[in-house]
Design a protein around this motif. Structure first.
Motif, PDB file in Angstrom:
ATOM      1  N   UNK A   1     -30.679 -23.036  -8.586  1.00  0.00           N
ATOM      2  CA  UNK A   1     -29.417 -22.453  -8.189  1.00  0.00           C
ATOM      3  C   UNK A   1     -29.456 -22.133  -6.698  1.00  0.00           C
ATOM      4  N   UNK A   2     -28.459 -22.616  -5.970  1.00  0.00           N
ATOM      5  CA  UNK A   2     -28.402 -22.400  -4.532  1.00  0.00           C
ATOM      6  C   UNK A   2     -27.029 -21.869  -4.151  1.00  0.00           C
ATOM      7  N   UNK A   3     -27.004 -21.004  -3.151  1.00  0.00           N
ATOM      8  CA  UNK A   3     -25.748 -20.474  -2.645  1.00  0.00           C
ATOM      9  C   UNK A   3     -25.258 -21.217  -1.418  1.00  0.00           C
ATOM     10  N   UNK A   4     -26.143 -22.046  -0.820  1.00  0.00           N
ATOM     11  CA  UNK A   4     -25.782 -22.730   0.417  1.00  0.00           C
ATOM     12  C   UNK A   4     -26.600 -23.998   0.575  1.00  0.00           C
ATOM     13  N   UNK A   5     -26.168 -24.837   1.493  1.00  0.00           N
ATOM     14  CA  UNK A   5     -26.951 -26.017   1.862  1.00  0.00           C
ATOM     15  C   UNK A   5     -26.622 -26.387   3.302  1.00  0.00           C
ATOM     16  N   UNK A   6     -27.456 -27.251   3.887  1.00  0.00           N
ATOM     17  CA  UNK A   6     -27.263 -27.650   5.274  1.00  0.00           C
ATOM     18  C   UNK A   6     -26.431 -28.923   5.350  1.00  0.00           C
ATOM     19  N   UNK A   7     -25.578 -28.985   6.387  1.00  0.00           N
ATOM     20  CA  UNK A   7     -24.738 -30.161   6.599  1.00  0.00           C
ATOM     21  C   UNK A   7     -24.700 -30.466   8.090  1.00  0.00           C
ATOM     22  N   UNK A   8     -24.668 -31.754   8.467  1.00  0.00           N
ATOM     23  CA  UNK A   8     -24.609 -32.101   9.897  1.00  0.00           C
ATOM     24  C   UNK A   8     -23.250 -31.748  10.494  1.00  0.00           C
ATOM     25  N   UNK A   9     -23.251 -31.203  11.698  1.00  0.00           N
ATOM     26  CA  UNK A   9     -22.018 -30.843  12.389  1.00  0.00           C
ATOM     27  C   UNK A   9     -22.115 -31.259  13.856  1.00  0.00           C
TER      28      UNK A   9
ATOM     29  N   UNK B   1     -18.013 -23.924  -5.924  1.00  0.00           N
ATOM     30  CA  UNK B   1     -18.081 -24.699  -7.169  1.00  0.00           C
ATOM     31  C   UNK B   1     -17.103 -24.136  -8.202  1.00  0.00           C
ATOM     32  N   UNK B   2     -16.347 -24.999  -8.883  1.00  0.00           N
ATOM     33  CA  UNK B   2     -15.467 -24.510  -9.953  1.00  0.00           C
ATOM     34  C   UNK B   2     -16.228 -24.333 -11.267  1.00  0.00           C
ATOM     35  N   UNK B   3     -15.924 -23.246 -11.968  1.00  0.00           N
ATOM     36  CA  UNK B   3     -16.481 -22.979 -13.293  1.00  0.00           C
ATOM     37  C   UNK B   3     -15.308 -22.768 -14.246  1.00  0.00           C
ATOM     38  N   UNK B   4     -15.174 -23.644 -15.224  1.00  0.00           N
ATOM     39  CA  UNK B   4     -14.095 -23.521 -16.202  1.00  0.00           C
ATOM     40  C   UNK B   4     -14.628 -22.805 -17.441  1.00  0.00           C
ATOM     41  N   UNK B   5     -13.927 -21.739 -17.834  1.00  0.00           N
ATOM     42  CA  UNK B   5     -14.352 -20.907 -18.954  1.00  0.00           C
ATOM     43  C   UNK B   5     -13.543 -21.260 -20.191  1.00  0.00           C
TER      44      UNK B   5
ATOM     45  N   UNK C   1     -13.321 -20.443  -8.995  1.00  0.00           N
ATOM     46  CA  UNK C   1     -14.014 -21.118  -7.902  1.00  0.00           C
ATOM     47  C   UNK C   1     -14.960 -20.093  -7.288  1.00  0.00           C
ATOM     48  N   UNK C   2     -16.256 -20.406  -7.286  1.00  0.00           N
ATOM     49  CA  UNK C   2     -17.230 -19.355  -7.004  1.00  0.00           C
ATOM     50  C   UNK C   2     -18.460 -19.897  -6.300  1.00  0.00           C
ATOM     51  N   UNK C   3     -19.313 -18.973  -5.885  1.00  0.00           N
ATOM     52  CA  UNK C   3     -20.667 -19.294  -5.458  1.00  0.00           C
ATOM     53  C   UNK C   3     -21.527 -19.408  -6.717  1.00  0.00           C
ATOM     54  N   UNK C   4     -22.230 -20.529  -6.912  1.00  0.00           N
ATOM     55  CA  UNK C   4     -22.910 -20.764  -8.193  1.00  0.00           C
ATOM     56  C   UNK C   4     -24.223 -20.007  -8.364  1.00  0.00           C
ATOM     57  N   UNK C   5     -24.168 -18.698  -8.210  1.00  0.00           N
ATOM     58  CA  UNK C   5     -25.278 -17.803  -8.521  1.00  0.00           C
ATOM     59  C   UNK C   5     -24.768 -16.715  -9.447  1.00  0.00           C
ATOM     60  N   UNK C   6     -25.631 -16.267 -10.382  1.00  0.00           N
ATOM     61  CA  UNK C   6     -25.271 -15.188 -11.307  1.00  0.00           C
ATOM     62  C   UNK C   6     -23.988 -15.539 -12.077  1.00  0.00           C
ATOM     63  N   UNK C   7     -23.901 -16.771 -12.547  1.00  0.00           N
ATOM     64  CA  UNK C   7     -22.672 -17.236 -13.195  1.00  0.00           C
ATOM     65  C   UNK C   7     -22.436 -16.511 -14.515  1.00  0.00           C
TER      66      UNK C   7
ATOM     67  N   UNK D   1     -24.328 -27.780 -14.416  1.00  0.00           N
ATOM     68  CA  UNK D   1     -24.229 -29.046 -13.694  1.00  0.00           C
ATOM     69  C   UNK D   1     -22.801 -29.579 -13.715  1.00  0.00           C
ATOM     70  N   UNK D   2     -22.132 -29.481 -14.873  1.00  0.00           N
ATOM     71  CA  UNK D   2     -20.757 -29.956 -15.000  1.00  0.00           C
ATOM     72  C   UNK D   2     -19.722 -28.881 -14.700  1.00  0.00           C
ATOM     73  N   UNK D   3     -20.164 -27.615 -14.659  1.00  0.00           N
ATOM     74  CA  UNK D   3     -19.262 -26.533 -14.298  1.00  0.00           C
ATOM     75  C   UNK D   3     -18.445 -25.992 -15.452  1.00  0.00           C
ATOM     76  N   UNK D   4     -19.100 -25.708 -16.598  1.00  0.00           N
ATOM     77  CA  UNK D   4     -18.392 -25.163 -17.746  1.00  0.00           C
ATOM     78  C   UNK D   4     -19.158 -23.972 -18.317  1.00  0.00           C
ATOM     79  N   UNK D   5     -18.391 -23.019 -18.856  1.00  0.00           N
ATOM     80  CA  UNK D   5     -18.959 -21.884 -19.591  1.00  0.00           C
ATOM     81  C   UNK D   5     -18.236 -21.797 -20.922  1.00  0.00           C
ATOM     82  N   UNK D   6     -19.005 -21.774 -22.018  1.00  0.00           N
ATOM     83  CA  UNK D   6     -18.422 -21.748 -23.364  1.00  0.00           C
ATOM     84  C   UNK D   6     -18.742 -20.400 -24.002  1.00  0.00           C
ATOM     85  N   UNK D   7     -17.693 -19.619 -24.250  1.00  0.00           N
ATOM     86  CA  UNK D   7     -17.854 -18.273 -24.784  1.00  0.00           C
ATOM     87  C   UNK D   7     -17.273 -18.216 -26.188  1.00  0.00           C
ATOM     88  N   UNK D   8     -18.056 -17.714 -27.112  1.00  0.00           N
ATOM     89  CA  UNK D   8     -17.602 -17.483 -28.481  1.00  0.00           C
ATOM     90  C   UNK D   8     -17.596 -15.983 -28.718  1.00  0.00           C
TER      91      UNK D   8
END
Length: 262
Positions: free
Chosen positions: A3-11, A30-34, A45-51, A79-86
């Protein structure tokens, strides 16, 4: 999966008349669909930590659950951005529950919420705790020091749950609301009493943020930024002390100043 909150990109960086090729650290979005009880409920749409904390805190804030035990199971496909809650109960099928604007009442006053579930889940604070001016300044400074993702990227909001003496927990996210929901989710899992806690926040105190704080249950909200007029009115009605524009030596108290002492 890491799990990462950031990455490097060329600018291409421009500085004093010169263009340079650089790498910059960028906050990940990253989008997370519940899904709740096999029905699509919301996409965050969130930072993908502590999801997992985010999902639990969001559902509690929306009035879907009141305790972590209301959830029978929670499965993440990060990886696909889904959370399934029952849930251990059925979900309301009223289509206006999350969209209808309502007027609620509090102590003989009128206050306007955006949605019905806000009026149902926002709590009027009963906290009698106090905090000193120096503690307000110190907590904001400590949160800033602990805001590692922000210091690297400048692209996230920060929130902290505190006692009057120290920071207990910090969370960061590209979404202001998400940072608070992550704190809320952690507290529900750990069954933390929030009545005697302080919420420290890096962003503007809007009416939505103030309502979120009321749902969490804190009596004091400290912010580096400004409140809106509706947020101040809600803070007055909900008995929440709102403090803004906290700098190294100064701040403004906008509501219920009895909690802030010299």
């Amino acid at each position: 999966m890491e799990r990462k909150a950031s990455h490097y990109t060329p600018i291409i960086m421009y500085n004093e008349g010169v263009f340079q090729q650089k790498e910059d650290e960028i906050a990940i979005e990253k989008p997370i669909t519940i899904y709740v009880n096999d029905e699509e409920f919301a996409t965050l749409v969130c930072t993908p930590l502590h999801i997992e904390e985010l999902v639990v805190g969001f559902l509690a804030s929306e009035g879907i659950i009141f305790f972590a035990s209301d959830i029978q199971s929670l499965e993440l496909d990060e990886e696909r951005g889904f959370a399934y809650v029952l849930l251990n109960k059925t979900l309301s099928t009223d289509p206006t529950f999350f969209t209808k604007r309502v007027i609620g009442s509090c102590c003989g006053k009128s206050r306007q919420f955006y949605f019905q579930n806000d009026a149902r889940t926002a709590k009027t604070s009963t906290s009698q705790m106090t905090i000193t001016a120096e503690q307000c300044l110190s907590l904001m400074g400590e949160m800033h020091k602990k805001s590692e993702v922000f210091s690297r990227t400048g692209g996230v909001h920060n929130a902290a749950l505190c006692s009057v003496d120290e920071i207990m927990l910090t969370r960061s996210d590209i979404g202001r609301h998400n940072a608070l929901d992550k704190l809320y989710g952690f507290c529900l899992y750990e069954r933390i009493n929030l009545r005697d806690k302080v919420l420290v926040f890096s962003g503007r105190i809007s009416s939505e943020i103030l309502t979120k704080a009321a749902k969490i249950g804190v009596g004091i909200v400290l912010s580096k930024s400004a409140p809106t007029d509706l947020a101040i009115k809600l803070a007055e009605d909900l008995n929440i002390t709102a403090v803004g524009f906290i700098r190294s030596h100064s701040f403004n108290v906008y509501s219920h100043p009895f909690r802030v002492l010299l």
